[in-house]
Structure formats: structure tokens, C-alpha cells
Motif scaffolding. Structure first.
Motif, PDB file in Angstrom:
ATOM      1  N   THR A 106       0.829  -1.199   0.000  1.00 64.39           N
ATOM      2  CA  THR A 106       0.000   0.000   0.000  1.00 64.39           C
ATOM      3  C   THR A 106       0.864   1.250   0.000  1.00 64.39           C
ATOM      4  N   SER A 107       1.904   1.226   0.813  1.00 64.44           N
ATOM      5  CA  SER A 107       2.788   2.379   0.879  1.00 64.44           C
ATOM      6  C   SER A 107       3.486   2.611  -0.454  1.00 64.44           C
ATOM      7  N   SER A 108       3.876   1.543  -1.134  1.00 66.57           N
ATOM      8  CA  SER A 108       4.556   1.718  -2.407  1.00 66.57           C
ATOM      9  C   SER A 108       3.592   2.205  -3.476  1.00 66.57           C
ATOM     10  N   LYS A 109       2.282   1.906  -3.312  1.00 62.57           N
ATOM     11  CA  LYS A 109       1.309   2.399  -4.269  1.00 62.57           C
ATOM     12  C   LYS A 109       1.189   3.909  -4.196  1.00 62.57           C
ATOM     13  N   THR A 110       1.256   4.453  -3.000  1.00 64.86           N
ATOM     14  CA  THR A 110       1.066   5.888  -2.859  1.00 64.86           C
ATOM     15  C   THR A 110       2.337   6.685  -3.113  1.00 64.86           C
ATOM     16  N   ARG A 111       3.490   6.139  -2.838  1.00 60.56           N
ATOM     17  CA  ARG A 111       4.777   6.772  -3.110  1.00 60.56           C
ATOM     18  C   ARG A 111       4.856   8.224  -2.625  1.00 60.56           C
ATOM     19  N   PRO A 112       4.779   8.461  -1.319  1.00 64.64           N
ATOM     20  CA  PRO A 112       4.789   9.842  -0.834  1.00 64.64           C
ATOM     21  C   PRO A 112       6.091  10.579  -1.121  1.00 64.64           C
ATOM     22  N   LEU A 142      -2.850  13.133  -8.580  1.00 65.32           N
ATOM     23  CA  LEU A 142      -3.565  12.534  -9.711  1.00 65.32           C
ATOM     24  C   LEU A 142      -2.615  11.797 -10.648  1.00 65.32           C
ATOM     25  N   ALA A 143      -1.488  12.417 -10.940  1.00 62.93           N
ATOM     26  CA  ALA A 143      -0.525  11.800 -11.848  1.00 62.93           C
ATOM     27  C   ALA A 143       0.029  10.496 -11.277  1.00 62.93           C
ATOM     28  N   ARG A 191      -0.110   4.498 -11.899  1.00 60.81           N
ATOM     29  CA  ARG A 191      -0.194   3.141 -11.347  1.00 60.81           C
ATOM     30  C   ARG A 191      -1.478   2.445 -11.805  1.00 60.81           C
ATOM     31  N   HIS A 192      -2.280   3.132 -12.646  1.00 62.41           N
ATOM     32  CA  HIS A 192      -3.558   2.588 -13.107  1.00 62.41           C
ATOM     33  C   HIS A 192      -4.399   2.107 -11.932  1.00 62.41           C
ATOM     34  N   ASP A 193      -4.381   2.909 -10.894  1.00 65.11           N
ATOM     35  CA  ASP A 193      -5.071   2.556  -9.660  1.00 65.11           C
ATOM     36  C   ASP A 193      -6.327   3.404  -9.531  1.00 65.11           C
ATOM     37  N   THR A 194      -7.410   2.954 -10.156  1.00 66.54           N
ATOM     38  CA  THR A 194      -8.646   3.738 -10.113  1.00 66.54           C
ATOM     39  C   THR A 194      -9.224   3.801  -8.708  1.00 66.54           C
ATOM     40  N   LEU A 250      -7.672   6.761  -7.135  1.00 68.70           N
ATOM     41  CA  LEU A 250      -8.262   8.006  -7.628  1.00 68.70           C
ATOM     42  C   LEU A 250      -9.589   8.276  -6.932  1.00 68.70           C
ATOM     43  N   LYS A 251     -10.410   7.245  -6.777  1.00 64.14           N
ATOM     44  CA  LYS A 251     -11.687   7.411  -6.074  1.00 64.14           C
ATOM     45  C   LYS A 251     -11.453   7.815  -4.625  1.00 64.14           C
ATOM     46  N   LYS A 252     -10.434   7.222  -4.001  1.00 63.49           N
ATOM     47  CA  LYS A 252     -10.145   7.506  -2.601  1.00 63.49           C
ATOM     48  C   LYS A 252      -9.725   8.964  -2.397  1.00 63.49           C
TER      49      LYS A 252
END
Length: 161
Positions: A9-15, A58-59, A64-67, A70-72
């Protein structure tokens, strides 16, 4: 297994990538402040930076094609929580700028000693302040709070994040 899911999850968000993007896009906007560029309401060119965190979030979510991500980002805006605590902070955030402007007005009258202090706050000025401080904060909050805060809190805790 749980630790692996948190890392994923953390790698998905990449802060950290988010921070780098926001800084790199913001620096040229700060540099533009040094040039006499005409802007609406005589704002500095760096005012455009209010949309940079939103665009970065958004970018990064889109690449990551993580819709679901985007909704979250937008769900709290579209379906806000209505608990008494949330509503109390909402009203505070809406009223803080008008209260500060009123306090500055009163302070100006008191410190001037009756020496002809004049200040008029027009409806247009009040609406512009509302737009700049409240509506303008939404794109920043989507990026900083709804994209970067949660993974940082999971990793470092609330105080450090």
C-alpha cells in the motif's frame, strides 16, 4: 503477511515521489515571483502552486492505473463525514479567516488611537478571500492529506507525519 500488505500500500502511494514532484514543479513558480508578471488580483505567480499537490497526486495515482486510489482521493469531498467533531472543525475552518480579518480590523482601529484609521472590506474582497483561503486549499488538501498523509502515518506515526 500483514507487513507485506502495508508495504505494498505504501509503495502504491509513493509519498516521497510525491514530495519530489511537488518541489520540482514549485521551484520554477517561485522563481517567476522575481519577474513583474501581471496576474489576476495582483497575486504572485507562485499562487498557481495551489494546484500542484492535486496534479501530483492525480498523476501518481493514474500512472499506477489505480482507479481505486483516484476514487479515494475524492471520496471525502463528495461524501464527507458528518460527525459532530468533523462538523465542528469544518465550521472552524470556514470561520477562521473572517475572524482573523475582523480581529485585524479591530486591532488597527485600537492601535491607531483614533487617528483617522479607515478600512473598508467590500463584498468582493470578502468573496476573494473566501476563494483564496478556503476553496484554494481544497486542491492542496487532496494532494497532501488524502494522498501523502496516510502512508506517512503508517510508517512514522501521527506526530512525525
Amino acid at each position: 503477511m500483514t507487513v507485506h500488505a502495508q508495504k505494498n500500500t505504501s509503495s502504491k502511494t509513493r509519498p516521497y515521489t510525491f514530495f519530489v514532484i511537488v518541489i520540482l514543479v514549485s521551484l520554477p513558480l517561485y522563481i517567476l515571483n522575481a519577474f513583474p508578471i501581471p496576474t489576476p488580483l495582483n497575486l504572485p505567480p507562485s499562487f498557481v502552486m495551489i494546484i500542484v499537490p492535486l496534479l501530483a497526486a492525480l498523476a501518481l495515482s493514474y500512472t499506477r492505473h489505480d482507479t481505486s486510489r483516484l476514487k479515494k482521493l475524492f471520496t471525502p469531498l463528495l461524501l464527507p463525514q458528518t460527525t459532530p467533531r468533523v462538523l465542528r472543525w469544518f465550521f472552524f475552518s470556514v470561520l477562521i479567516i473572517p475572524m482573523l480579518m475582523g480581529a485585524m480590523h479591530v486591532l488597527g482601529m485600537l492601535t491607531n488611537g483614533g487617528g483617522g484609521y479607515t478600512s473598508s472590506i467590500s463584498l468582493m474582497s470578502a468573496l476573494a478571500a473566501f476563494g483564496l483561503y478556503f476553496i484554494g486549499a481544497i486542491p492542496e488538501e487532496i494532494g497532501w492529506t488524502m494522498y501523502a498523509t496516510s502512508p506517512l502515518q503508517k510508517r512514522f506515526g501521527v506526530v512525525v507525519a
